[in-house]
Design a protein around this motif. Structure first.
Motif, PDB file in Angstrom:
ATOM      1  N   GLY A   3       0.875  -1.191  -0.058  1.00 35.55           N
ATOM      2  CA  GLY A   3      -0.017  -0.150   0.043  1.00 35.55           C
ATOM      3  C   GLY A   3       0.917   1.116   0.064  1.00 35.55           C
ATOM      4  N   PRO A   4       0.217   2.601  -0.145  1.00 34.98           N
ATOM      5  CA  PRO A   4       1.111   3.371  -0.153  1.00 34.98           C
ATOM      6  C   PRO A   4       1.772   3.777   1.110  1.00 34.98           C
ATOM      7  CG  PRO A   4      -1.346   4.200   0.004  1.00 34.98           C
ATOM      8  CD  PRO A   4      -1.198   2.549  -0.224  1.00 34.98           C
ATOM      9  N   PRO A   5       2.808   4.552   1.087  1.00 33.76           N
ATOM     10  CA  PRO A   5       3.682   4.721   2.446  1.00 33.76           C
ATOM     11  C   PRO A   5       2.592   5.804   3.281  1.00 33.76           C
ATOM     12  CG  PRO A   5       5.006   5.426   0.596  1.00 33.76           C
ATOM     13  CD  PRO A   5       3.591   5.016   0.068  1.00 33.76           C
ATOM     14  N   LEU A   6       2.864   5.452   4.634  1.00 31.57           N
ATOM     15  CA  LEU A   6       2.046   6.351   5.526  1.00 31.57           C
ATOM     16  C   LEU A   6       2.647   7.584   6.071  1.00 31.57           C
ATOM     17  CD1 LEU A   6      -0.019   3.411   7.330  1.00 31.57           C
ATOM     18  CD2 LEU A   6      -0.573   4.773   5.111  1.00 31.57           C
ATOM     19  N   ALA A   7       3.942   7.758   5.738  1.00 34.41           N
ATOM     20  CA  ALA A   7       4.450   8.943   6.153  1.00 34.41           C
ATOM     21  C   ALA A   7       3.645  10.319   5.907  1.00 34.41           C
ATOM     22  CB  ALA A   7       5.913   9.220   5.608  1.00 34.41           C
ATOM     23  N   GLY A   8       3.301  11.219   6.475  1.00 35.56           N
ATOM     24  CA  GLY A   8       2.566  12.271   5.913  1.00 35.56           C
ATOM     25  C   GLY A   8       1.192  12.076   5.947  1.00 35.56           C
ATOM     26  N   ILE A   9       0.613  11.039   6.333  1.00 39.13           N
ATOM     27  CA  ILE A   9      -0.790  10.549   6.155  1.00 39.13           C
ATOM     28  C   ILE A   9      -1.749  11.413   6.944  1.00 39.13           C
ATOM     29  CG2 ILE A   9      -0.948   8.821   7.884  1.00 39.13           C
ATOM     30  CD1 ILE A   9      -2.930   8.570   4.874  1.00 39.13           C
ATOM     31  N   GLY A  10      -0.987  12.173   8.051  1.00 41.06           N
ATOM     32  CA  GLY A  10      -1.727  12.970   8.930  1.00 41.06           C
ATOM     33  C   GLY A  10      -2.164  14.339   8.182  1.00 41.06           C
ATOM     34  N   THR A  11      -1.318  14.845   7.228  1.00 38.12           N
ATOM     35  CA  THR A  11      -1.696  15.819   6.537  1.00 38.12           C
ATOM     36  C   THR A  11      -2.201  15.826   5.016  1.00 38.12           C
ATOM     37  OG1 THR A  11       0.586  16.024   5.711  1.00 38.12           O
ATOM     38  CG2 THR A  11       0.047  17.387   7.642  1.00 38.12           C
ATOM     39  N   ARG A  12      -2.500  14.413   4.682  1.00 35.92           N
ATOM     40  CA  ARG A  12      -2.896  14.236   3.091  1.00 35.92           C
ATOM     41  C   ARG A  12      -4.391  14.694   3.215  1.00 35.92           C
ATOM     42  NH1 ARG A  12      -0.715   8.600   1.880  1.00 35.92           N
ATOM     43  NH2 ARG A  12       1.146   9.460   2.742  1.00 35.92           N
ATOM     44  N   THR A  13      -4.855  15.018   1.943  1.00 33.14           N
ATOM     45  CA  THR A  13      -6.126  15.666   1.909  1.00 33.14           C
ATOM     46  C   THR A  13      -7.207  14.654   1.753  1.00 33.14           C
ATOM     47  OG1 THR A  13      -5.098  17.235   0.819  1.00 33.14           O
ATOM     48  CG2 THR A  13      -7.547  17.229   0.459  1.00 33.14           C
ATOM     49  N   PHE A  14      -6.919  13.484   1.018  1.00 36.34           N
ATOM     50  CA  PHE A  14      -7.805  12.431   1.025  1.00 36.34           C
ATOM     51  C   PHE A  14      -7.171  11.148   1.331  1.00 36.34           C
ATOM     52  CE2 PHE A  14      -8.760  15.235  -2.669  1.00 36.34           C
ATOM     53  CZ  PHE A  14     -10.207  15.398  -2.488  1.00 36.34           C
ATOM     54  N   ILE A  15      -8.221  10.450   1.837  1.00 35.65           N
ATOM     55  CA  ILE A  15      -7.890   8.924   2.541  1.00 35.65           C
ATOM     56  C   ILE A  15      -8.110   7.695   0.917  1.00 35.65           C
ATOM     57  CG2 ILE A  15      -8.494   6.946   3.847  1.00 35.65           C
ATOM     58  CD1 ILE A  15      -9.336   9.196   5.945  1.00 35.65           C
ATOM     59  N   ALA A  16      -7.467   7.214   0.908  1.00 32.02           N
ATOM     60  CA  ALA A  16      -7.359   6.131  -0.297  1.00 32.02           C
ATOM     61  C   ALA A  16      -7.861   6.885  -1.549  1.00 32.02           C
ATOM     62  CB  ALA A  16      -8.417   5.226  -0.024  1.00 32.02           C
ATOM     63  N   GLY A  17      -7.497   8.214  -1.747  1.00 26.48           N
ATOM     64  CA  GLY A  17      -7.957   9.051  -2.710  1.00 26.48           C
ATOM     65  C   GLY A  17      -9.661   9.247  -2.975  1.00 26.48           C
ATOM     66  N   VAL A  18     -10.283   9.118  -1.997  1.00 29.14           N
ATOM     67  CA  VAL A  18     -11.698   8.943  -2.267  1.00 29.14           C
ATOM     68  C   VAL A  18     -12.727   9.642  -1.273  1.00 29.14           C
ATOM     69  CG1 VAL A  18     -11.981   6.755  -3.810  1.00 29.14           C
ATOM     70  CG2 VAL A  18     -11.994   6.630  -1.198  1.00 29.14           C
ATOM     71  N   VAL A  19     -12.110   9.706   0.098  1.00 28.58           N
ATOM     72  CA  VAL A  19     -13.160  10.569   1.109  1.00 28.58           C
ATOM     73  C   VAL A  19     -11.879  11.499   1.616  1.00 28.58           C
ATOM     74  CG1 VAL A  19     -14.838   9.053   1.829  1.00 28.58           C
ATOM     75  CG2 VAL A  19     -12.707   8.698   2.846  1.00 28.58           C
ATOM     76  N   ALA A  20     -12.605  12.648   2.262  1.00 27.83           N
ATOM     77  CA  ALA A  20     -11.578  13.594   2.677  1.00 27.83           C
ATOM     78  C   ALA A  20     -11.225  13.019   3.979  1.00 27.83           C
ATOM     79  CB  ALA A  20     -12.664  14.893   3.143  1.00 27.83           C
ATOM     80  N   ASN A  21      -9.904  13.469   4.197  1.00 29.66           N
ATOM     81  CA  ASN A  21      -9.250  12.740   5.409  1.00 29.66           C
ATOM     82  C   ASN A  21      -9.447  13.523   6.643  1.00 29.66           C
ATOM     83  OD1 ASN A  21      -7.285  11.896   7.344  1.00 29.66           O
ATOM     84  ND2 ASN A  21      -5.315  12.711   6.193  1.00 29.66           N
ATOM     85  N   ASP A  22     -10.498  13.040   7.378  1.00 31.57           N
ATOM     86  CA  ASP A  22     -10.864  13.731   8.900  1.00 31.57           C
ATOM     87  C   ASP A  22     -11.038  12.383   9.601  1.00 31.57           C
ATOM     88  OD1 ASP A  22     -13.539  12.340   8.813  1.00 31.57           O
ATOM     89  OD2 ASP A  22     -14.117  13.806   7.264  1.00 31.57           O
ATOM     90  N   PRO A  23     -10.667  12.535  11.013  1.00 31.51           N
ATOM     91  CA  PRO A  23     -10.756  11.375  12.013  1.00 31.51           C
ATOM     92  C   PRO A  23     -11.922  10.412  11.793  1.00 31.51           C
ATOM     93  CG  PRO A  23     -10.233  13.410  12.996  1.00 31.51           C
ATOM     94  CD  PRO A  23     -10.435  14.008  11.789  1.00 31.51           C
ATOM     95  N   GLN A  24     -13.029  10.987  11.586  1.00 32.31           N
ATOM     96  CA  GLN A  24     -14.171  10.166  11.477  1.00 32.31           C
ATOM     97  C   GLN A  24     -14.051   9.145  10.325  1.00 32.31           C
ATOM     98  OE1 GLN A  24     -17.694  12.162  10.607  1.00 32.31           O
ATOM     99  NE2 GLN A  24     -18.891  10.412  10.361  1.00 32.31           N
TER     100      GLN A  24
END
Ligand code: HEC
Ligand code: HEC
Length: 318
Positions: A256-277
């Motif tokens: 899978g993609p590297p998770l470095a910087g996942i905290g600041t990425r805009t999307f999760i899996a390229g499909v939903v906005a990256n928010d905690p929920q």
């Protein structure tokens, strides 16, 4: 150099060696190296063990000769049967997570896609036949014939290029083929139901046992968990066997993609906005967010997902 100087040098070296030996013995005697499987090896030990394993496999597999028909569909299908019986529990398959027994093993049974891509068939054959000492990787020499091991190798190499959908399709075509069960250990209802469902829906049936229980409160404003606990849990759920993750030993895999910087990425899996929920929802059930995702649900509790999400949000530099 005079003989006296040579003698002094030799005595000095001997004393150093002795001190080193005593130090190493005290280190072992007082139990300073923690053997708990929940504690990862320290990075130098991990690298040394991994390197020693690779060098040994390369040396030992010199005389192995692969048969020419490893890409034959029959071999691959025969291999899939053995793979699902003997390997899936620990190594998982495209879109299917390993069984719960694999969680918490150290070293973690790796996802085999990278090895299948980069290791020649002969080396995979050698590993499957002889196993790997002190790692939990069993030897299959006395339970599978060489020919059956080559079937497994053919499937493993073939798997490297399979999407979860293609793997799900292949499994349904096997004799008595059912979708693979999740870590909950629940098999899908019956063959007929499994057959009716289209892949990747079959995989979703297979993975249903791992999903979050219905009614999980993932509403807005739900607090994240403990990031330090989350870092440990990420290891226990084998995230590092598919992702490169800063601060996690052995996390050098790129399934899978590297998770470095996942905290600041805009999307999760390229499909939903990256928010905690959404992050918690994605970890509990990746296919709910992205039906074609090759990341399997890992049967974690909501608290596990919150802790791991809290850890992921500490990874802010790409
Ligand atoms: C009980 C769990 C378990 C089972 C069952 C198992 N393995 Fe493993 N396997 C491991 C562990 C643990 C490792 C070592 C991980 C590492 O390389 O650090 C490993 C390593 C490997 C490797 C080397 C991968 C690499 O990149 O280092 C291959 C290839 C492999 N296994 C193939 C198989 C195949 C094929 C089967 C089925 C015939 C199988 N394994 C069954 C646990 C298991
Ligand atoms: C069997 C391999 C596998 C395992 C194990 C796995 N993942 Fe993934 N993961 C993937 C793949 C493949 C993707 C990319 C597919 C996607 O985006 O839907 C992905 C995507 C992700 C993403 C989205 C990344 C992005 O850039 O948007 C996050 C976050 C993530 N994984 C976290 C985790 C965590 C945390 C764990 C452990 C609990 C974990 N993964 C375990 C394979 C895996």
């Amino acid at each position: 150099m005079t003989t006296v100087r040579v003698r002094n040098l030799l005595i000095g070296l001997l004393v150093l060696l002795l001190l080193g030996g005593v130090g190493a013995w005290l280190f072992v005697y007082f139990g300073i190296y923690n053997v708990a499987a929940t504690r990862q090896h320290i990075p130098p030990v991990y690298r040394l063990l991994n390197y020693a394993m690779e060098r040994s496999v390369i040396a030992e597999s010199q005389d192995v000769r692969a048969p020419p028909d490893l890409i034959e569909p029959q071999r691959i299908r025969a291999g899939a049967v053995h793979y699902r019986a003997h390997c899936l529990q620990c190594h998982g398959a495209p879109g299917v997570a390993p069984d719960s027994l694999a969680y918490g093993m150290t070293p973690a049974p790796v996802n085999l896609m990278p090895a299948a891509r980069s290791w020649p068939s002969e080396r995979i054959f050698w590993i499957v036949k002889h196993g790997i000492k002190m790692s939990g990787m069993p030897a299959w020499e006395y339970r599978l014939s060489d020919d059956q091991i080559w079937d497994v190798v053919a499937f493993t190499k073939g798997m490297a290029a399979m999407s979860p959908r293609e793997y799900g399709q292949l499994v349904l075509e096997l004799p008595g083929g059912k979708a693979d069960a999740g870590s909950g250990g629940k098999r899908p209802p019956d063959d007929a139901t499994a057959r009716k469902a289209e892949p990747p829906a079959t995989l979703m049936v297979a993975n249903a046992a791992r999903k979050a229980p219905p009614g999980v409160a993932t509403g807005p404003g739900v607090p994240l968990g403990n990031a330090r606990v989350g870092q440990h849990k990420a290891q226990a759920f084998l995230c590092q066997t598919c992702h490169q993750i800063p601060g996690v030993v052995g996390a050098n895999h790129y399934v899978g993609p590297p998770l470095a910087g996942i905290g600041t990425r805009t999307f999760i899996a390229g499909v939903v906005a990256n928010d905690p929920q959404s992050m918690v929802r994605f970890l509990l059930d990746p296919q709910e967010i992205d039906p074609l995702s090759a990341m399997p649900p890992m049967g974690m509790s909501e608290q596990d997902a919150r802790d791991i999400a809290a850890f992921l949000y500490t990874l802010r530099t790409p």
